[in-house]
Motif scaffolding. Structure first.
Motif, PDB file in Angstrom:
ATOM      1  N   TYR A  66       1.414  -1.331   0.340  1.00 20.29           N
ATOM      2  CA  TYR A  66      -0.205   0.205  -0.165  1.00 20.29           C
ATOM      3  C   TYR A  66       0.891   1.244   0.313  1.00 20.29           C
ATOM      4  O   TYR A  66       1.684   1.274   0.795  1.00 20.29           O
ATOM      5  CB  TYR A  66      -0.673   0.173   1.170  1.00 20.29           C
ATOM      6  CG  TYR A  66      -1.680   0.890   1.359  1.00 20.29           C
ATOM      7  CD1 TYR A  66      -2.832   1.662   0.553  1.00 20.29           C
ATOM      8  CD2 TYR A  66      -1.178   1.881   2.345  1.00 20.29           C
ATOM      9  CE1 TYR A  66      -3.541   2.971   0.628  1.00 20.29           C
ATOM     10  CE2 TYR A  66      -2.070   3.528   2.258  1.00 20.29           C
ATOM     11  CZ  TYR A  66      -3.636   3.669   1.431  1.00 20.29           C
ATOM     12  OH  TYR A  66      -3.956   4.773   0.787  1.00 20.29           O
TER      13      TYR A  66
ATOM     14  N   GLU B 119      -2.316   4.977  -4.119  1.00 24.76           N
ATOM     15  CA  GLU B 119      -3.733   4.923  -5.219  1.00 24.76           C
ATOM     16  C   GLU B 119      -4.641   5.626  -5.057  1.00 24.76           C
ATOM     17  O   GLU B 119      -5.293   6.092  -6.322  1.00 24.76           O
ATOM     18  CB  GLU B 119      -4.217   5.160  -2.986  1.00 24.76           C
ATOM     19  CG  GLU B 119      -5.830   4.351  -2.566  1.00 24.76           C
ATOM     20  CD  GLU B 119      -6.582   4.430  -1.512  1.00 24.76           C
ATOM     21  OE1 GLU B 119      -5.615   4.828  -0.309  1.00 24.76           O
ATOM     22  OE2 GLU B 119      -7.424   4.627  -1.068  1.00 24.76           O
TER      23      GLU B 119
ATOM     24  N   ASN C  65      -1.154  -6.197   4.471  1.00 23.13           N
ATOM     25  CA  ASN C  65      -1.382  -4.953   3.936  1.00 23.13           C
ATOM     26  C   ASN C  65      -2.450  -4.973   3.149  1.00 23.13           C
ATOM     27  O   ASN C  65      -3.315  -4.695   2.496  1.00 23.13           O
ATOM     28  CB  ASN C  65       0.385  -5.772   2.719  1.00 23.13           C
ATOM     29  CG  ASN C  65       0.190  -4.405   1.413  1.00 23.13           C
ATOM     30  OD1 ASN C  65       0.149  -3.361   1.609  1.00 23.13           O
ATOM     31  ND2 ASN C  65      -0.071  -4.826   0.416  1.00 23.13           N
TER      32      ASN C  65
ATOM     33  N   TRP D  80      -5.681  -2.797   2.380  1.00 24.93           N
ATOM     34  CA  TRP D  80      -5.999  -2.341   1.264  1.00 24.93           C
ATOM     35  C   TRP D  80      -7.478  -2.500   1.210  1.00 24.93           C
ATOM     36  O   TRP D  80      -8.382  -1.224   0.128  1.00 24.93           O
ATOM     37  CB  TRP D  80      -5.663  -2.959  -0.039  1.00 24.93           C
ATOM     38  CG  TRP D  80      -4.023  -2.772  -1.003  1.00 24.93           C
ATOM     39  CD1 TRP D  80      -3.350  -3.700  -0.902  1.00 24.93           C
ATOM     40  CD2 TRP D  80      -4.219  -0.916  -1.520  1.00 24.93           C
ATOM     41  NE1 TRP D  80      -2.241  -2.268  -1.832  1.00 24.93           N
ATOM     42  CE2 TRP D  80      -2.687  -1.430  -1.930  1.00 24.93           C
ATOM     43  CE3 TRP D  80      -5.396  -0.326  -1.724  1.00 24.93           C
ATOM     44  CZ2 TRP D  80      -1.995  -0.324  -2.779  1.00 24.93           C
ATOM     45  CZ3 TRP D  80      -4.256   0.267  -3.054  1.00 24.93           C
ATOM     46  CH2 TRP D  80      -3.240   0.738  -3.435  1.00 24.93           C
TER      47      TRP D  80
END
Lengths: 177, 177, 177, 177
Positions: free
Chosen positions: A44, A49, A88, A92
């Protein structure tokens, strides 16, 4: 009843993925268990993102969790806590609107080579999933210690463990129905 | 005195990387702080480790930890615990012989937008680093809550926090010398 | 709806007992909250249990928990964890057959003088009550930091906190009905 | 070298007090281990502290910790965490000026009837003692599971465990000298 299963280990011969295969064999009538693929997910990074959105593979996993009646997690313990890769994935998943773990029935188990059988990680995982309001099965707890002696060619051969997995699935089913 | 600093966030404008920059400014005479790059590290997979070994970037990080007199970590809190990416780095580091965190002085701090300022994650990080026998600074504890009001253009402007960081570095230095 | 409330502090002017009084005032229609008395309970000693049984006061508390539709706990944080006195009460309660916390809806909150407002203790308390299969409310979480500025003559005067307490009681009620 | 030993159980036939007796037998040359008496201590109540001060028995314990070169704790696990009675003693100890656990070398071990051998409590105890800046021995960790099979007439008969205790005491001694 439709259960999504997640292994905290990416190893092909993982004991924990082996626990999930045993769960498929021990599942009660009317319960289907599918093992999710969580390989290939990037670490991440908030900037990525923002630029690219949540990876397609995570969005698929989110959909699969939503479509499932419950989730079953089998995880090893890395350095006394949750494997970074599994954490992780959960990190997410937490980024989408309407978090899919909210109120979702979740059962946890784990296998390890040592005597404690992942006793240290499972409570941290409960805390983490609690942050997303998961509805976690308390008992039975399954700590498969000395895992290398309890599998043969990838199949869980320990009858006590297999029986406990059946009981865990029954407790998960009870939360669902 | 040579300190390796690790940020638990990969975001360019991360508050926690900002804490590390403030630490550079607040460091006592004779202390040099270098911020490590932990981007681009794959999620741990035992099969890939068997096939390809530990990634070069992790081996470099291991060397840098060994060469450092101490380590300074600033981390956000993801879902009440350690960010998966940071945990993944620690998991990889734990795979080398003669773990570099053993007996290494380590100081921890964290910043978050909410009021708790990473209070939930720091104890789990202490437990995890304790599994590798790190020599962790107990006090002062630094929880930078409401972080968005304490930074300006990426620079920590809160004098109480800056002063605490100086005290943390002094405590880290005391463990080293 | 009948709620048993337990304060983790025995002090007469305890902020946490003050939170429980605020909960009585903020309780939704049809919810009655009674504050339990947990003073005067001896430290658990297995030999004394064998000789004398479980103390009458604990047996009364067990009956009260069983009779209640839910439990509300407000606790301070002592040395980063559960006050020994509160933990001792929970330890005694766990000794009876058919543990009364099993599947019982439980809500948790806490107040402290410092900025973290008991953020460190609440997760340990969730873990401990989870060992007895309590059905714990996940959200909202209530961490009343800087408590000395939020009470006047023992009454919680902070409207944000009072509103949060109302929301916590609504979430507790939702678990009950 | 002078070690104060504390058992988390008040039972006369406690496995954990048995671990401490084994430690006396396994102690290296030049190390004297004395088992503290923590019975009869009232549950902490801030009002009683204000009125009567800290109990004499706690003040004695504080003096004994200060006079000791190190502390050795053996504790059972109650409801996945620290026994209320042991936590109560630590809470009382924390109330004196110049906390005696600060920088004091401390080693931890535990025994339980189940397979996990107190694996869940030891990390919480580390966190709690860390709040008082204790200097805690990381390794070896000692989890005596299936304790009922490892004692005979109150004496620890398991050679692997006895050997581990010797190693823990050596690690404690290394922190002292």
């Amino acid at each position: 009843m439709n259960i999504l299963a997640i292994s905290g280990s990416l190893r092909k011969d993982s004991f924990n993925t082996g626990l999930l295969r045993a769960a498929i064999e021990e599942s009660p009538d009317g319960m289907d268990i599918t093992i999710a693929d969580i390989s290939g997910i990037p670490v991440y990074n908030g900037d990525e993102e923002t630029r690219d959105g949540v990876p397609a593979k995570i969005l698929q996993l989110v959909d699969d969790i939503r479509a499932a009646d419950g989730v079953l997690i089998a995880t090893p313990e890395y350095n006394f806590s949750i494997p970074g890769g599994l954490k992780n994935v959960i990190d997410w998943i937490s980024r989408v609107e309407n978090q899919p773990f909210a109120n979702k029935p979740v059962a946890i188990m784990g296998a390890a080579g040592g005597p404690l059988g992942t006793a240290r990680v499972q409570y941290e995982l409960r805390k983490v999933l609690g942050s997303q309001s998961a509805n976690i099965v308390h008992k039975p707890e399954i700590f498969v210690g000395g895992a290398s002696t309890k599998f043969n060619d990838g199949r869980l051969t320990d009858d006590i463990c297999r029986d406990l997995i059946g009981k865990l699935l029954a407790a998960l089913a009870a939360k669902i129905s």
